[in-house]
Design a protein around this motif. Structure first.
Motif, PDB file in Angstrom:
ATOM      1  N   PRO A  71     -37.252  11.446 -51.803  1.00 20.11           N
ATOM      2  CA  PRO A  71     -35.714  11.857 -51.860  1.00 20.11           C
ATOM      3  C   PRO A  71     -34.723  11.035 -51.428  1.00 20.11           C
ATOM      4  O   PRO A  71     -33.566  11.332 -51.690  1.00 20.11           O
ATOM      5  N   ILE A  72     -35.345  10.189 -50.655  1.00 18.81           N
ATOM      6  CA  ILE A  72     -34.218   9.299 -50.081  1.00 18.81           C
ATOM      7  C   ILE A  72     -33.783   8.040 -50.915  1.00 18.81           C
ATOM      8  O   ILE A  72     -32.977   7.705 -51.132  1.00 18.81           O
ATOM      9  N   TRP A 250     -41.065  16.610 -57.125  1.00 16.23           N
ATOM     10  CA  TRP A 250     -39.534  15.878 -57.483  1.00 16.23           C
ATOM     11  C   TRP A 250     -39.395  16.092 -58.727  1.00 16.23           C
ATOM     12  O   TRP A 250     -38.255  16.062 -59.411  1.00 16.23           O
ATOM     13  N   ASP A 251     -40.383  16.069 -59.734  1.00 15.43           N
ATOM     14  CA  ASP A 251     -40.138  16.083 -61.308  1.00 15.43           C
ATOM     15  C   ASP A 251     -39.591  17.448 -61.337  1.00 15.43           C
ATOM     16  O   ASP A 251     -38.336  17.682 -62.436  1.00 15.43           O
ATOM     17  N   ASP A 252     -39.745  18.506 -60.638  1.00 17.35           N
ATOM     18  CA  ASP A 252     -39.143  19.906 -61.022  1.00 17.35           C
ATOM     19  C   ASP A 252     -37.788  19.651 -60.570  1.00 17.35           C
ATOM     20  O   ASP A 252     -37.209  20.513 -61.215  1.00 17.35           O
ATOM     21  N   ILE A 253     -37.391  19.152 -59.405  1.00 14.88           N
ATOM     22  CA  ILE A 253     -36.080  19.296 -58.842  1.00 14.88           C
ATOM     23  C   ILE A 253     -35.201  18.251 -59.995  1.00 14.88           C
ATOM     24  O   ILE A 253     -34.072  18.732 -60.304  1.00 14.88           O
ATOM     25  N   LYS A 260     -27.270  19.976 -59.257  1.00 19.90           N
ATOM     26  CA  LYS A 260     -27.119  19.949 -57.612  1.00 19.90           C
ATOM     27  C   LYS A 260     -27.366  18.666 -57.104  1.00 19.90           C
ATOM     28  O   LYS A 260     -27.052  18.059 -56.012  1.00 19.90           O
ATOM     29  N   LEU A 261     -28.505  17.846 -57.710  1.00 23.91           N
ATOM     30  CA  LEU A 261     -29.173  16.673 -56.985  1.00 23.91           C
ATOM     31  C   LEU A 261     -27.883  15.695 -57.342  1.00 23.91           C
ATOM     32  O   LEU A 261     -27.599  14.873 -56.356  1.00 23.91           O
ATOM     33  N   ALA A 264     -25.562  16.154 -54.378  1.00 24.29           N
ATOM     34  CA  ALA A 264     -25.907  15.450 -53.435  1.00 24.29           C
ATOM     35  C   ALA A 264     -26.081  14.003 -53.285  1.00 24.29           C
ATOM     36  O   ALA A 264     -25.695  13.470 -52.362  1.00 24.29           O
ATOM     37  N   VAL A 265     -26.358  13.480 -54.272  1.00 24.04           N
ATOM     38  CA  VAL A 265     -26.536  11.882 -54.184  1.00 24.04           C
ATOM     39  C   VAL A 265     -25.072  11.156 -54.337  1.00 24.04           C
ATOM     40  O   VAL A 265     -24.501  10.309 -53.735  1.00 24.04           O
ATOM     41  N   ASP A 266     -24.134  12.034 -55.139  1.00 25.17           N
ATOM     42  CA  ASP A 266     -22.478  11.462 -55.055  1.00 25.17           C
ATOM     43  C   ASP A 266     -22.062  11.814 -53.686  1.00 25.17           C
ATOM     44  O   ASP A 266     -21.243  10.578 -53.186  1.00 25.17           O
ATOM     45  N   HIS A 267     -22.299  12.600 -53.009  1.00 24.27           N
ATOM     46  CA  HIS A 267     -21.943  13.175 -51.460  1.00 24.27           C
ATOM     47  C   HIS A 267     -22.448  11.673 -50.745  1.00 24.27           C
ATOM     48  O   HIS A 267     -21.453  11.336 -49.865  1.00 24.27           O
TER      49      HIS A 267
END
Ligand code: SF4
Ligand code: SF4
Length: 276
Positions: A71-72, A250-253, A260-261, A264-267
């Motif tokens: 995730p990181i 992770w593939d599910d996300i 949503k992801l 979060a990444v843009d943030h």
């Protein structure tokens, strides 16, 4: 003579140090690489890069690996991955140092290697290799196979793992070689590389993997470093290999919560480093 007691103690010490991957490679694997190895290289490692050339007492190379949480790295390039990369490197240096001293104290002189053996990315632009390859050591310690992106893929973490090595005078039982090539040739790494540094798969060639354009990759890393969000890490985050994808769901996300992801990444990317 091989010391099974010492080997048990090394394994136990590694567990105490929370080392996730551990492998043992006798130095003759550099000199006489097994035909069972999963990749075929056009050129093998030159003798001056072998552990026994760098440290003549060396009988076994002990390879340790620590994971890079998926995730990181999903935020890469970012300050988040930039900081994590430094942390994992420091931990690897400390763990290798501690383990080498532990084995020396048992009566078998041992030394640790530096995780990143280069002073600055500018040095890599002129000479893009270091005096010892931990990736090749991990390969010869049975921890994985090389992928199209020239990174070592492990069954546990795919390419999302970093390695360090210890040279020891102790003769230890070798870890069985990984004989399966686990790169799926999906080419996601090739398609995602922002500077096209990874060669397309050439099926007519008998050698795999092909060399990547290390200079372009280093240039990309240099630009990102100036923005405080190096290294790039893209070819590592997109690789589908590794049980860590299952462990993090992770593939599910990626499939079900893509919007949503992305937010979060843009943030994460909007703070603490230069914005794209
Ligand atoms: S780290 Fe980035 S620039 Fe380097 S090969 Fe991978 S994707 Fe390309
Ligand atoms: S992304 Fe695909 S082609 Fe690239 S290393 Fe991973 S499995 Fe191999």
């Amino acid at each position: 003579m091989k010391s099974t007691t010492l080997q048990r103690e090394i394994i136990q010490k590694s567990e105490e140090l929370n080392i996730s991957l551990l492998g043992f490679a006798p130095v003759d694997r550099w000199e006489k690489p097994s035909s069972k190895l999963p990749n075929q290289f056009e050129e093998w490692i030159p003798p001056e890069f072998w552990p026994q050339s760098i440290y003549p007492h060396c009988k076994t190379v002990i390879v340790i690996g620590l994971p890079v949480p998926l995730p990181i790295i999903e935020t890469a390039p970012s300050i988040y991955y930039h900081e994590l990369y430094k942390t994992v490197n420091i931990l690897l240096d400390i763990r290798a140092y501690e383990l080498a001293n532990f084995i020396t104290d048992k009566g078998y002189p041992s030394i640790s290697l530096p995780r990143d053996g280069y002073g600055d990315i500018d040095i890599l632009l002129n000479n893009p290799i270091t005096f010892f390859s931990h990736r090749h050591a991990a390969y010869l310690a049975g921890l994985g196979s090389f992928g199209q992106n020239n990174v070592l893929l492990t069954p546990e973490y795919g390419p999302r793992v970093r390695f360090n090595s210890i040279f020891t005078s102790a003769e230890l039982e070798p870890t069985p070689l990984q004989s399966r090539d686990i790169c799926t040739r999906c080419l996601k790494c090739v398609e995602s590389c922002p500077v096209k540094a990874i060669p397309l798969l050439d099926k007519s060639k008998e050698f795999f993997p092909d060399l990547i354009d290390k200079k372009s990759c280093a240039l990309c890393s240099k630009e990102l470093r100036e923005e405080h969000r190096s290294p790039c890490g893209i070819c590592i985050k997109v690789c589908p290999v590794g049980k860590d994808r299952v462990n993090y769901n992770w593939d599910d996300i990626l499939t079900n919560r893509r919007e949503k992801l992305k937010k979060a990444v843009d943030h994460v990317r909007s703070y603490g480093s230069k914005i794209e």
